[in-house]
Design an enzyme around this catalytic site. Structure first.
Site, short mmCIF file in Angstrom:
data_model
loop_
_atom_site.label_atom_id
_atom_site.label_comp_id
_atom_site.label_asym_id
_atom_site.label_seq_id
_atom_site.Cartn_x
_atom_site.Cartn_y
_atom_site.Cartn_z
N ASP A 14 -7.14 39.39 -44.87
CA ASP A 14 -7.10 40.42 -43.84
C ASP A 14 -8.46 41.07 -43.65
O ASP A 14 -9.14 41.44 -44.63
CB ASP A 14 -6.06 41.48 -44.26
CG ASP A 14 -5.97 42.62 -43.28
OD1 ASP A 14 -5.52 42.39 -42.14
OD2 ASP A 14 -6.34 43.76 -43.65
N ALA A 15 -8.87 41.24 -42.40
CA ALA A 15 -10.01 42.07 -42.00
C ALA A 15 -11.22 41.91 -42.91
O ALA A 15 -11.73 42.88 -43.47
CB ALA A 15 -9.58 43.54 -41.93
N GLU A 45 -9.20 36.66 -41.05
CA GLU A 45 -9.23 37.57 -39.90
C GLU A 45 -10.60 38.22 -39.95
O GLU A 45 -10.95 38.85 -40.97
CB GLU A 45 -8.14 38.62 -39.97
CG GLU A 45 -8.17 39.56 -38.78
CD GLU A 45 -7.33 40.83 -38.97
OE1 GLU A 45 -6.88 41.38 -37.96
OE2 GLU A 45 -7.16 41.28 -40.11
N ASP A 77 -8.85 35.97 -32.33
CA ASP A 77 -8.48 37.17 -31.55
C ASP A 77 -9.06 37.11 -30.15
O ASP A 77 -8.44 37.60 -29.20
CB ASP A 77 -8.97 38.43 -32.27
CG ASP A 77 -8.11 38.78 -33.46
OD1 ASP A 77 -6.87 38.79 -33.33
OD2 ASP A 77 -8.67 39.05 -34.54
N ASP A 78 -10.26 36.51 -29.99
CA ASP A 78 -10.86 36.41 -28.66
C ASP A 78 -9.91 35.68 -27.70
O ASP A 78 -9.68 36.13 -26.57
CB ASP A 78 -12.17 35.64 -28.73
CG ASP A 78 -13.32 36.45 -29.29
OD1 ASP A 78 -13.08 37.59 -29.73
OD2 ASP A 78 -14.45 35.94 -29.29
N HIS A 81 -6.67 35.14 -28.03
CA HIS A 81 -5.47 35.94 -27.78
C HIS A 81 -5.74 37.01 -26.74
O HIS A 81 -4.95 37.21 -25.81
CB HIS A 81 -4.98 36.63 -29.06
CG HIS A 81 -4.05 37.76 -28.77
ND1 HIS A 81 -4.50 39.05 -28.55
CD2 HIS A 81 -2.71 37.81 -28.58
CE1 HIS A 81 -3.47 39.84 -28.26
NE2 HIS A 81 -2.37 39.11 -28.28
N ILE A 99 1.54 43.09 -31.51
CA ILE A 99 2.79 43.73 -31.06
C ILE A 99 2.87 45.13 -31.65
O ILE A 99 3.01 46.12 -30.94
CB ILE A 99 4.02 42.91 -31.50
CG1 ILE A 99 3.94 41.48 -30.96
CG2 ILE A 99 5.30 43.58 -31.01
CD1 ILE A 99 5.01 40.56 -31.51
N GLY A 100 2.77 45.21 -32.97
CA GLY A 100 3.02 46.47 -33.66
C GLY A 100 2.00 47.55 -33.42
O GLY A 100 2.29 48.73 -33.60
N ASN A 101 0.78 47.18 -33.03
CA ASN A 101 -0.23 48.20 -32.76
C ASN A 101 -0.22 48.67 -31.32
O ASN A 101 -1.10 49.42 -30.89
CB ASN A 101 -1.62 47.67 -33.13
CG ASN A 101 -1.87 47.73 -34.63
OD1 ASN A 101 -1.28 48.57 -35.33
ND2 ASN A 101 -2.71 46.87 -35.14
#
Length: 603
Positions: free
Chosen positions: A266-267, A300, A319-320, A322, A391-393
């Site tokens: 993650d991140a 990520e 992410d780009d 998406h 979705i969640g953010n």
């Protein structure tokens, strides 16, 4: 804590490669080790018995004793009693006692599993809690396999405060959260997945700790770099070998003891220096991996560090790609979508042909982001239309089924499922789920208030939420109803069943025609056909050409096609007549294959 006989023993060799925590050794003794460089004295406390630990010059406090598995213990550092930061189990939650675990207790059933090549992956991301815990996820595996998935990705399972959380607020990364089930039930999930031919990916969070239950700052402030700040506070100091070892051992534990097939980090843009990521990747590749076993490493990374993908890491969440697809599907342009709203069709073409859109350009904040990526194989990128973050953010947690035109969503899903990039879907996408997925936590008191207010303040500048009364519609993350509303509702409607059959057909086509020919696949470019319409091409490892044309606009566009091209999929089916006339109809996706000259097309 249970009463157990305790006997001091001579050092022995551990059968597991974890430096810290309670390690059950080959002779049955257990070695306890805590890195607390700021503490001169640390005691191991079992029931009412406090045993002094031996400190070395590096600040490691160690004690070797004989205890039974399942023994509960804590460390006493000064006047504080703290859980083990490398605890393998926390039956009473992150604020309770830790428990000794012998990793050899579970008897594995599927012992001939070595994984699969990364480019064979078709991933379903799931939240274990929302699916009912480890046992319920195990029960759902046959259904997921029948949909065509070849891998599941679990959002983080490490221990967190309360009974519900996304998992990214965890504080004890070695301990699966007790609310999801036992350690054995987690291993049984992995066992069953392997029996069904499914790989298991686990999200791990190495960039920060959650706000409740992390005691490290009190006795090991050296764990953090006070000069570098992140959104979660002082950065973890990966320059220190003890800190690096703590996380490397954690990764090896999941891979070796739980037989996890891949880790999604993650991140990692919040992890500095980048050399730690290189060290971690190298350690996983060279350590304790049986010959022939496939282990996947996925990132990520907002920095779009293509250089990491030329080394030990298989892929990065794209992410780009998406973001530009989301702009094209919904028309949204606020927040980070603003970076992709000026020339979305051209950006889509660039992403399909080169991977990243940002390869060093400045974003809307004036920050240079990314590295050149056009030399990378398509499988270095994970393509998704939705995930837990996207979705969640959102303020109201809507899925694309509630935001986009259905015809366009289906066409974009064809692209996601059948591009040579590795596809990822969020739980429920396989049946067109409309259940929202909210951000949820289980805090109380002042922290709960801060989380609730912070969540609503985050969207104060978004149109539709500038009015304080409107922001009250954003669900309270700590409310039980918010969590309950996020549990995917499996629908038995004709529409849902039809969507599931349609979705499974896409992944079946991917398996039949595509995955075995992705080993040396490369992009051949992507042509802009018109507004919201592109035509992408890839060369497969056997020399055939894979082509996807996508038109998300309201207008038909020209698409030259000759007799040497075979149509493998068209959505919707009634767009075939237009295609025969050289026209790509509005709201349409078509997948074709062009054979090598003089060779027969696939049957």
């Amino acid at each position: 804590m249970s009463a157990n006989p305790i006997t001091h023993k001579s050092p022995a060799t551990s059968c597991h490669n974890c430096t810290y925590g309670a390690q059950v050794l080959n002779d049955g003794t257990t070695r306890f080790r805590l890195w607390a460089p700021s503490a001169e004295r640390v005691e191991l406390v079992i029931d009412e018995l406090a045993l002094p630990m031996k400190r070395d010059a590096d600040g490691n406090h160690t004690l070797l004793v004989e205890v039974d598995p399942d023994t509960r213990y804590v460390y006493r550092v000064g006047d504080r009693q703290v859980p083990d930061p490398a605890s393998r189990a926390q039956p009473g939650g992150v604020l309770g006692a830790s428990m000794v675990v012998d990793p050899r207790d579970y008897v594995w059933k599927c012992n001939d599993w070595n994984g699969m090549p990364w480019h064979h992956a078709a991933i379903c991301e799931v939240h274990v809690g929302a699916m009912g815990g480890f046992e319920n996820v195990s029960q759902a595996l046959p259904r997921l396999a029948a949909c065509g998935y070849t891998a599941i990705e679990l959002m983080p399972v490490n221990s967190f405060q309360g009974d519900r959380n996304w998992g990214y607020d965890g504080v004890l990364p070695y301990a699966p959260d007790a609310s999801y089930g036992s350690i054995d039930s987690f291993k049984a999930l992995v066992d069953e997945a392997h029996r069904l031919g499914l790989a298991v990916i686990l999200d791990v969070v190495y960039n920060h700790f959650g706000p409740v239950g992390n005691e490290l700052a009190h006795y090991a402030p050296e764990f953090f770099n006070a000069d570098t700040h992140t959104p979660w506070g002082a950065a973890i100091d990966f320059r220190r070998p003890q800190v690096a070892r703590y996380f490397i051992d954690n990764a090896l534990m999941w891979i070796n003891e739980y037989r996890i097939d891949g880790l999604r980090l993650d991140a990692v843009h919040a992890i500095q220096p980048k050399a730690f990521l290189e060290e971690l990747g190298a350690a996983i590749r060279r350590t304790c991996l049986p010959r022939g076993r496939e282990v996947w490493l996925i990132l990520e990374n907002e920095h779009n560090s293509a250089s990491l993908l030329r080394g030990d890491y298989n892929a990065q969440w794209n992410d780009d790609l998406h973001n530009v697809l989301h702009v094209l599907l919904t028309g949204e342009h606020e927040g980070y979508y603003g970076d992709f709203a000026k020339h979305p069709t051209q950006d889509l073409a660039k992403a399909l042909s080169e991977g990243f859109i940002f390869q060093g350009q400045h974003d809307r904040r004036g920050i240079s982001r990314g590295e050149p990526s056009q030399d990378l194989r398509p499988s270095a990128f994970v393509l998704f239309l939705q995930n837990h973050d996207q979705i969640g953010n959102r303020p109201l947690g809507e899925r694309l089924t509630c935001l986009a035109n259905e015809a366009d969503l289906r066409a974009a899903t064809v692209l996601a499922a059948l591009s040579p990039m590795v596809p990822l879907f969020f739980m429920g996408e396989e049946w067109g789920c409309r259940t929202p997925f909210y951000y949820f936590t289980d805090y109380d008191g002042e922290l709960a208030q801060k989380v609730r207010e912070g969540r609503r303040a985050e969207f104060a500048h978004f149109s539709g939420f500038t009015d304080p009364e409107r922001r009250e519609l954003i669900p309270d993350p700590n409310a039980l109803d918010t969590y309950a509303a996020s549990i995917p509702r499996v629908e038995d409607s004709m529409l849902a069943m039809e969507w599931k059959r349609w979705f499974a057909g896409l992944l079946q086509l991917r398996k039949r025609y595509l995955v075995d020919r992705l080993g040396n696949c490369c992009a051949l470019g992507c042509e802009v056909l018109g507004d919201k319409a592109v035509y992408a091409r890839w060369r497969l490892s056997d020399g055939h050409r894979w082509e996807i044309a996508l038109n998300l606009s309201d207008r038909d566009v020209s698409l030259p096609r000759d007799s040497a091209t075979k149509v493998l999929w068209i959505e919707p089916q009634d767009a075939m007549d237009a295609l025969d006339r050289g026209v790509l109809a509005a709201h349409t996706a078509v997948v074709t294959e062009r054979e090598l000259e003089g060779e027969r097309l696939l049957a």
